[in-house]
Design a protein around this motif. Sequence first.
Motif, short mmCIF file in Angstrom:
data_model
loop_
_atom_site.label_atom_id
_atom_site.label_comp_id
_atom_site.label_asym_id
_atom_site.label_seq_id
_atom_site.Cartn_x
_atom_site.Cartn_y
_atom_site.Cartn_z
N SER A 61 24.43 20.32 -10.86
CA SER A 61 25.12 21.56 -11.26
C SER A 61 25.18 21.69 -12.77
O SER A 61 25.55 20.75 -13.48
CB SER A 61 26.54 21.57 -10.68
N LYS A 64 29.53 25.94 -13.04
CA LYS A 64 30.37 26.20 -11.87
C LYS A 64 31.57 27.02 -12.34
O LYS A 64 32.35 26.57 -13.19
CB LYS A 64 30.83 24.91 -11.22
N ASP A 94 27.47 29.88 -9.63
CA ASP A 94 26.90 28.54 -9.56
C ASP A 94 25.47 28.59 -10.07
O ASP A 94 24.70 29.48 -9.71
CB ASP A 94 26.90 28.01 -8.12
N GLU A 128 22.11 25.75 -11.19
CA GLU A 128 21.63 24.38 -11.22
C GLU A 128 20.80 24.13 -12.49
O GLU A 128 20.30 25.06 -13.13
CB GLU A 128 20.76 24.10 -9.99
#
Length: 230
Positions: A2, A5, A29, A31
Amino acid sequence: MSLIKIRDLVKTYHVLEKEFKILDRLDMDMEDGEIFSIEGKSGIGKSTLLNLLGAMDGFDSGEVEVCGVSLGKLDEKGKEAFRAEKIAFIFQHHLLLPDFSALENVSIPLLIRGVSPGKAREEAMGMLDKVGLKDRYESFPSQLSGGESARVGVARALVAGKRLILADEPTGNLDRENSRNLMGLIQDLQKDLGFGLILVTHDMELAALAHRRNQIYQGKLRPLPVPQPG
């Protein structure tokens, strides 16, 4: 892993004694290594969200974690350290220092991090080579075309190897040909270097580079379809 967030983010502005909630319980979110677009009409909150992610602005409530750092817990010195260590910006207007050469402009983030002048010069030269400006090391911003200035801005953002790049309308001041050249360059560098990239843009061609497209609507992020090749 991640990279970003966000939960229940609220950001409110006060204009002429009226309260305007520009971000309203927004979730997000992202990545590592993703290209993530944020789209929407002017004034909808795109740049506001980018500034919050870059610890350039505060927020009313919610949780914002970027590169493993909880931004709501940082004081001003902590925010400065976060920006220096974790993220870089690419701006529409490039914001190059006019009295410094292309090489000096690109060296600055390295010098700020304590890299020796010789090493900073070497790494800046390497990054200018990557963006196709090997013959423009000693040129000043007034001597560069719009497309070349944009490439210097990209080189400056990438030279320090940050995990996250925040790009606010990076093609907004360029003609179509230079926009497409810059888009291709950014895409190639992202594949090569693997950084996370957030694109705030009105440009649908630029947004099409994203692995995930998103629109701010009524204070929240909602996903948009990503065009499939062919």
